[in-house]
Structure formats: structure tokens, C-alpha cells
Design a protein around this motif. Structure first.
Motif, short mmCIF file in Angstrom:
data_model
loop_
_atom_site.label_atom_id
_atom_site.label_comp_id
_atom_site.label_asym_id
_atom_site.label_seq_id
_atom_site.Cartn_x
_atom_site.Cartn_y
_atom_site.Cartn_z
N LYS A 14 0.83 -1.21 0.00
CA LYS A 14 0.00 0.00 0.00
C LYS A 14 0.86 1.26 0.00
O LYS A 14 0.56 2.24 -0.70
CB LYS A 14 -0.92 0.00 1.23
N GLU A 17 2.42 2.39 -3.24
CA GLU A 17 1.38 2.89 -4.15
C GLU A 17 1.09 4.38 -3.88
O GLU A 17 1.09 5.18 -4.81
CB GLU A 17 0.11 2.07 -3.98
N HIS A 102 -3.01 -0.18 -10.86
CA HIS A 102 -3.66 -0.09 -9.56
C HIS A 102 -4.38 -1.41 -9.22
O HIS A 102 -4.26 -1.91 -8.10
CB HIS A 102 -4.65 1.07 -9.51
N ALA A 103 -5.09 -1.97 -10.19
CA ALA A 103 -5.86 -3.20 -9.95
C ALA A 103 -4.96 -4.37 -9.58
O ALA A 103 -5.29 -5.16 -8.69
CB ALA A 103 -6.70 -3.55 -11.17
N THR A 104 -3.80 -4.50 -10.23
CA THR A 104 -2.92 -5.62 -9.93
C THR A 104 -2.40 -5.52 -8.51
O THR A 104 -2.28 -6.54 -7.81
CB THR A 104 -1.75 -5.73 -10.92
N GLN A 105 -2.11 -4.32 -8.06
CA GLN A 105 -1.66 -4.13 -6.68
C GLN A 105 -2.78 -4.49 -5.71
O GLN A 105 -2.57 -5.18 -4.73
CB GLN A 105 -1.20 -2.68 -6.49
N GLN A 106 -3.99 -4.02 -6.02
CA GLN A 106 -5.12 -4.29 -5.14
C GLN A 106 -5.47 -5.78 -5.12
O GLN A 106 -5.84 -6.32 -4.07
CB GLN A 106 -6.35 -3.46 -5.56
N ASN A 107 -5.32 -6.45 -6.24
CA ASN A 107 -5.60 -7.90 -6.30
C ASN A 107 -4.66 -8.68 -5.38
O ASN A 107 -5.08 -9.62 -4.71
CB ASN A 107 -5.49 -8.41 -7.72
N ILE A 109 -3.09 -7.44 -2.71
CA ILE A 109 -3.46 -7.08 -1.34
C ILE A 109 -4.70 -7.84 -0.90
O ILE A 109 -4.74 -8.42 0.20
CB ILE A 109 -3.65 -5.56 -1.21
N SER A 110 -5.71 -7.89 -1.74
CA SER A 110 -6.95 -8.60 -1.40
C SER A 110 -6.69 -10.08 -1.16
O SER A 110 -7.24 -10.67 -0.23
CB SER A 110 -7.98 -8.43 -2.52
N GLU A 113 -4.92 -10.50 2.31
CA GLU A 113 -5.62 -10.07 3.52
C GLU A 113 -6.22 -11.22 4.33
O GLU A 113 -6.38 -11.10 5.52
CB GLU A 113 -6.66 -9.01 3.18
#
Length: 164
Positions: A14, A17, A102-107, A109-110, A113
Motif C-alpha cells: 500500500k 502505491e 492499480h488493480a494488480t496491486q489491489q488484487n 493485497i486482497s 488479507e
């Protein structure tokens, strides 16, 4: 459930980013200096454009997420997808590249988690027998990779500003 290390890795993802990092840089700050035209410019022929760097990051984030899910290696250094050229990337569009970055980073992280520290110490099942490693190695390597290319973007942007 021990989750100190996994939470730290998630926070690092995070932070690179969009956080206020000690190095005073992050992808949000760097990429805000680029538009849909300058993103595809190479300041010198031997230097990658910001779009090429972003695409490279996207591909490796997808690859690391796939490996974190236990899949065999997919992307190799010699694959064309590793370094897509500006002509191909222009067709994809700058806005789409930024959404994918952005989406690849969030994927990632998700996915992380719901994990705990034991996951990081799980052996990657498809590692070469000459170099066995854990999921922590893949995740730490990805963070280092992001930071390396963040710096590379900074140099590219500096050269672009000099030219303009």
C-alpha cells in the motif's frame, strides 16, 4: 493466528502505491507527473518509457499473484509480455494501463488479507529444486521490484522534463 509479517508486507504494498514514504516518493506522486503523451516517450532510445515500465510492473504483479496462488511459473524473462513496446501499449491506452497497475496491486493485497504469517513460510511448490523458496521470497521480491522501477520512473521523468 500470527499475522504481523503479512500485515507488514500488505502495508508495504500500500505504501509504495500512495503513502508518505521516507523516500518521499510513491507511484501516485510519480505518475501524476506523466500524461497520455509523455507516458509513451523514451527520453533516449535505450531507456524505457513510463508506459513500458508500468506494463512490466503489471505483468510481474500478475505473475507473482499467480505464483502466490500456487500456480507454476508462467512469465519468463524472455517473454514478449515482459517488455511490451510502446506501439502495443498505445493501443491499450494510458488510462487502461493506470487502471491495471492499480488493480494488480489491489488484487495482491486482497488475496493476502485473508492469510497469516504461516502462508509466508510456505514453500512455493513449483520452485526449481536448485533454488527452493517460500512465498515470502516472492512477495518481498515483488516489493523490491516495485521500488526499483519506481526509481527508474523517477529518472525517466527527470529526463523527460529536461527535454520538454
Amino acid at each position: 493466528m500470527n499475522d504481523i509479517l503479512i500485515k507488514d508486507h500488505i502495508q508495504q504494498l500500500k505504501d509504495v502505491e500512495a503513502a508518505d514514504l521516507w523516500i518521499d516518493e510513491n507511484f501516485a506522486k510519480k505518475l501524476a507527473q506523466v500524461d497520455g503523451t509523455t507516458a509513451f516517450e523514451r527520453p533516449i532510445p535505450e531507456m524505457h518509457s513510463i508506459a513500458e515500465l508500468a506494463s512490466h510492473l503489471i505483468e510481474w504483479r500478475r505473475e507473482v499473484l499467480s505464483r502466490l496462488k500456487g500456480n507454476p511459473r508462467g512469465l519468463e524473462m524472455s517473454d514478449a509480455a515482459n517488455w511490451r513496446n510502446n506501439d502495443e501499449l498505445r493501443k491499450r491506452g494510458w488510462k487502461n494501463l493506470m487502471q491495471d497497475l492499480h488493480a494488480t496491486q489491489q488484487n495482491i493485497i486482497s488475496f493476502l488479507e485473508g492469510k497469516d504469517d504461516a502462508f509466508l513460510h510456505t514453500a512455493y511448490p513449483h520452485a526449481d529444486t536448485s533454488f527452493p523458496h517460500y512465498y515470502k521470497y516472492l512477495l518481498t521480491g515483488l516489493i523490491h521490484h516495485d521500488m526499483y522501477h519506481l526509481g527508474q520512473m523517477g529518472i525517466t521523468i527527470k529526463f523527460l522534463k529536461i527535454q520538454h
